[in-house]
Enzyme design. Structure first.
Site, PDB file in Angstrom:
ATOM      1  N   GLY A  10       0.824  -1.226   0.000  1.00 49.49           N
ATOM      2  CA  GLY A  10       0.000   0.000   0.000  1.00 49.49           C
ATOM      3  C   GLY A  10       0.842   1.253   0.000  1.00 49.49           C
ATOM      4  O   GLY A  10       2.076   1.206  -0.025  1.00 49.49           O
ATOM      5  N   SER A 126      -5.311   6.389  13.412  1.00 46.51           N
ATOM      6  CA  SER A 126      -5.784   7.508  12.598  1.00 46.51           C
ATOM      7  C   SER A 126      -6.376   8.619  13.445  1.00 46.51           C
ATOM      8  O   SER A 126      -6.983   8.368  14.483  1.00 46.51           O
ATOM      9  CB  SER A 126      -6.854   6.985  11.631  1.00 46.51           C
ATOM     10  OG  SER A 126      -7.545   8.069  11.062  1.00 46.51           O
ATOM     11  N   TYR A 150     -14.871   4.102   9.505  1.00 42.62           N
ATOM     12  CA  TYR A 150     -13.415   3.930   9.445  1.00 42.62           C
ATOM     13  C   TYR A 150     -12.798   4.276  10.806  1.00 42.62           C
ATOM     14  O   TYR A 150     -12.044   3.495  11.376  1.00 42.62           O
ATOM     15  CB  TYR A 150     -12.833   4.847   8.356  1.00 42.62           C
ATOM     16  CG  TYR A 150     -11.335   4.963   8.403  1.00 42.62           C
ATOM     17  CD1 TYR A 150     -10.721   6.119   8.876  1.00 42.62           C
ATOM     18  CD2 TYR A 150     -10.523   3.914   7.996  1.00 42.62           C
ATOM     19  CE1 TYR A 150      -9.348   6.224   8.934  1.00 42.62           C
ATOM     20  CE2 TYR A 150      -9.140   4.012   8.052  1.00 42.62           C
ATOM     21  CZ  TYR A 150      -8.561   5.172   8.522  1.00 42.62           C
ATOM     22  OH  TYR A 150      -7.182   5.278   8.584  1.00 42.62           O
ATOM     23  N   LYS A 154     -10.796   1.916  13.868  1.00 44.59           N
ATOM     24  CA  LYS A 154      -9.482   2.241  14.445  1.00 44.59           C
ATOM     25  C   LYS A 154      -9.575   2.317  15.969  1.00 44.59           C
ATOM     26  O   LYS A 154      -8.687   1.869  16.683  1.00 44.59           O
ATOM     27  CB  LYS A 154      -8.969   3.567  13.871  1.00 44.59           C
ATOM     28  CG  LYS A 154      -8.617   3.509  12.393  1.00 44.59           C
ATOM     29  CD  LYS A 154      -7.421   2.598  12.128  1.00 44.59           C
ATOM     30  CE  LYS A 154      -6.979   2.638  10.673  1.00 44.59           C
ATOM     31  NZ  LYS A 154      -5.795   1.788  10.413  1.00 44.59           N
ATOM     32  N   LEU A 200      -8.183  13.521  -1.012  1.00 43.78           N
ATOM     33  CA  LEU A 200      -8.129  14.776  -1.759  1.00 43.78           C
ATOM     34  C   LEU A 200      -6.959  14.852  -2.741  1.00 43.78           C
ATOM     35  O   LEU A 200      -7.164  15.148  -3.936  1.00 43.78           O
ATOM     36  CB  LEU A 200      -8.045  15.952  -0.765  1.00 43.78           C
ATOM     37  CG  LEU A 200      -7.935  17.338  -1.396  1.00 43.78           C
ATOM     38  CD1 LEU A 200      -9.149  17.638  -2.273  1.00 43.78           C
ATOM     39  CD2 LEU A 200      -7.791  18.411  -0.306  1.00 43.78           C
TER      40      LEU A 200
HETATM   41  C1  WQD Z   1      -9.692  15.744   3.122  1.00 44.09           C
HETATM   42  C2  WQD Z   1     -10.571  16.950   2.881  1.00 44.09           C
HETATM   43  C3  WQD Z   1     -12.837  16.399   2.259  1.00 44.09           C
HETATM   44  C4  WQD Z   1     -11.843  14.632  -1.631  1.00 44.09           C
HETATM   45  C5  WQD Z   1      -8.031  11.009   5.708  1.00 44.09           C
HETATM   46  C6  WQD Z   1      -7.779   9.599   5.346  1.00 44.09           C
HETATM   47  C7  WQD Z   1      -7.912   8.724   6.516  1.00 44.09           C
HETATM   48  C8  WQD Z   1      -7.234   9.283   7.730  1.00 44.09           C
HETATM   49  C9  WQD Z   1      -7.655  10.709   8.005  1.00 44.09           C
HETATM   50  C10 WQD Z   1      -5.171   8.186   8.077  1.00 44.09           C
HETATM   51  C11 WQD Z   1     -11.986  16.804   3.463  1.00 44.09           C
HETATM   52  C12 WQD Z   1     -12.115  17.131   1.129  1.00 44.09           C
HETATM   53  C13 WQD Z   1     -11.742  15.242  -0.389  1.00 44.09           C
HETATM   54  C14 WQD Z   1     -12.487  15.334  -2.694  1.00 44.09           C
HETATM   55  C15 WQD Z   1     -12.890  17.187  -1.197  1.00 44.09           C
HETATM   56  N1  WQD Z   1      -5.826   9.231   7.587  1.00 44.09           N
HETATM   57  N2  WQD Z   1     -12.246  16.480  -0.184  1.00 44.09           N
HETATM   58  N3  WQD Z   1     -12.978  16.591  -2.424  1.00 44.09           N
HETATM   59  O1  WQD Z   1     -11.442  12.364   4.974  1.00 44.09           O
HETATM   60  O2  WQD Z   1      -9.658  13.730   6.181  1.00 44.09           O
HETATM   61  O3  WQD Z   1      -9.414  11.222   5.857  1.00 44.09           O
HETATM   62  O4  WQD Z   1      -7.377  11.424   6.830  1.00 44.09           O
HETATM   63  O5  WQD Z   1      -5.623   7.298   8.679  1.00 44.09           O
HETATM   64  O6  WQD Z   1      -7.291   7.505   6.139  1.00 44.09           O
HETATM   65  O7  WQD Z   1      -8.704   9.204   4.365  1.00 44.09           O
HETATM   66  O8  WQD Z   1      -9.159  12.787   3.940  1.00 44.09           O
HETATM   67  O9  WQD Z   1      -8.376  13.404   1.714  1.00 44.09           O
HETATM   68  O10 WQD Z   1     -10.626  12.194   1.943  1.00 44.09           O
HETATM   69  O11 WQD Z   1     -10.419  14.579   2.686  1.00 44.09           O
HETATM   70  O12 WQD Z   1     -13.353  18.320  -0.991  1.00 44.09           O
HETATM   71  O13 WQD Z   1     -12.627  14.845  -3.851  1.00 44.09           O
HETATM   72  O14 WQD Z   1     -10.743  17.112   1.469  1.00 44.09           O
HETATM   73  O15 WQD Z   1     -14.195  16.837   2.382  1.00 44.09           O
HETATM   74  O16 WQD Z   1     -12.398  18.076   3.928  1.00 44.09           O
HETATM   75  P1  WQD Z   1     -10.021  12.592   5.289  1.00 44.09           P
HETATM   76  P2  WQD Z   1      -9.642  13.182   2.491  1.00 44.09           P
END
Ligand code: WQD
Length: 337
Positions: A10, A126, A150, A154, A200
């Site tokens: 991964g 996380s 999720y 954790k 993101l």
């Molecule tokens: C970040 C921001 C979305 C996609 C991640 C990991 C998770 C954990 C915690 C380790 C949010 C916004 C996203 C898009 C958007 N890390 N977004 N458009 O949800 O904080 O979780 O961090 O364990 O594994 O997934 O991360 O990157 O999905 O979102 O606007 O197409 O970007 O709403 O505010 P998230 P993310």
């Protein structure tokens, strides 16, 4: 030193595996390829044949015969447990898949480790365990109130590990990742934008590659600097360095300990888009969409405990993250990893 890395194919497990091999560690890697990439394993086997052994196995299958057999013949010093599904969004759509994959695999792993007398476990936890904290920056002893499936998986695994350490069978360090982005400095292992990612940065990269026309910004009415989600983005190189500090720390440690791995600063969605555009000279078209289920407004770390006890702090900034994330994809355009 010999390390077992679950989820070694991964993004995070693969980056840690690559750096561990470069530093002379011997690594036994295990992955089911539910999320990992076969190219990463091919690269490790081709370049580190003497110090890397791979087991393809689904840890959520209680038999896990291959791993048991392997651990009968060798001694593992530390197990780094990175295997797990990690999309907040997907976990809301497939809760039972997340409970089986993330929690069952950990129960099976701990039983196998216990039977093989492996005591030291470092767990990929996380920041989502904190849920929608209204106090920031977040400390490790803040309330644990996950708002996504999720995050709940954790929390369950951390509790399982804490209970197991009380039974004196394991010494455990849980590392609560905030938002890992970017790519390892050699650009060989990276977060693929090709396998319909939820995070993101790979979504931004899909727009840069013209695989998607526009980035959807989920929610502009959050109580944040500019209304979009605020997160603590941390460079994958810094995150992986935190693991090596934990490997050092756990050698003489007994019990259970938790550390935030974050930079201590928050960035909004709009700010990271602007940074990516400026650093890479690419326009990222975007449009506003509804909030995403399971999302929270704000989440950023107080990393002082890791700073003080692990002697670790994040070194790279958002520009480095945006530059490295894009450079890795440009360098590997032929590898749809
Ligand atoms: C970040 C921001 C979305 C996609 C991640 C990991 C998770 C954990 C915690 C380790 C949010 C916004 C996203 C898009 C958007 N890390 N977004 N458009 O949800 O904080 O979780 O961090 O364990 O594994 O997934 O991360 O990157 O999905 O979102 O606007 O197409 O970007 O709403 O505010 P998230 P993310």
């Amino acid at each position: 030193m010999r390390i077992l890395v679950t989820g070694c194919a991964g993004y995070i497990g693969g980056t840690f595996t690559f750096e561990a091999l470069k530093r002379g560690f011997k690594v036994i890697g295990i992955d089911s390829f539910i999320n990992g990439k076969k190219n990463n394993i091919k690269f490790f086997l081709e370049n580190y044949r003497e110090s890397f052994k791979f087991i393809e196995e689904d840890l959520s299958d209680y038999k896990a015969e291959k791993l048991k057999k392997e651990l009968d013949s060798i001694k593992i010093d530390v197990a780094v447990h990175c295997a797990g599904l990690k999309s907040v969004d997907e976990s809301e759509k497939e809760p039972l898949l997340y409970w089986k994959n993330n929690v069952d695999s950990t129960i099976n792993l701990l039983n196998i480790l216990s039977n093989s007398n492996v005591r030291k476990v470092i767990f990929s936890s996380s920041a989502t365990v904190y849920g929608d904290s209204d106090i920031h920056p977040i400390l490790e002893d803040f309330g644990i109130e996950p708002v996504s499936t999720y995050g709940s998986t954790k929390v369950a695994i951390e509790q399982m590990l804490k209970d197991s350490s009380r039974s004196k069978k394991f010494d455990v360090v849980s590392l609560r990742y905030f938002n890992p982005v970017g790519s390892h400095k050699e650009m060989k292992v990276y977060e693929s934008p090709y396998s319909m990612p939820n995070n993101l940065m790979p979504r931004i990269i899909r727009v840069a590659l013209k695989l998607d026309q526009k980035l959807q910004i989920y929610g502009t009415d959050y109580d944040t600097r500019d209304g979009t989600g605020e997160r603590d983005y941390i460079h994958i190189d810094d995150l992986v360095e935190g693991h090596f500090k934990a490997v050092e720390y756990i050698k003489d440690f007994k019990g259970y300990e938790v550390f935030n791995l974050g930079t201590g600063t928050s960035i909004t969605v709009k700010e990271i888009i602007s940074c990516f555009e400026e650093v890479n000279g690419i326009k990222i078209s975007h449009e506003y969409a509804d909030r995403r289920p399971g999302d929270i407004a704000k989440c950023y770390a107080d990393p002082s405990k890791a700073n003080n006890l692990l002697g670790w702090s994040a070194q790279k900034n958002l520009e480095d993250m945006c530059r490295d994330a894009w450079k890795a994809i440009k360098n590997n355009l032929n590898d749809a990893k």
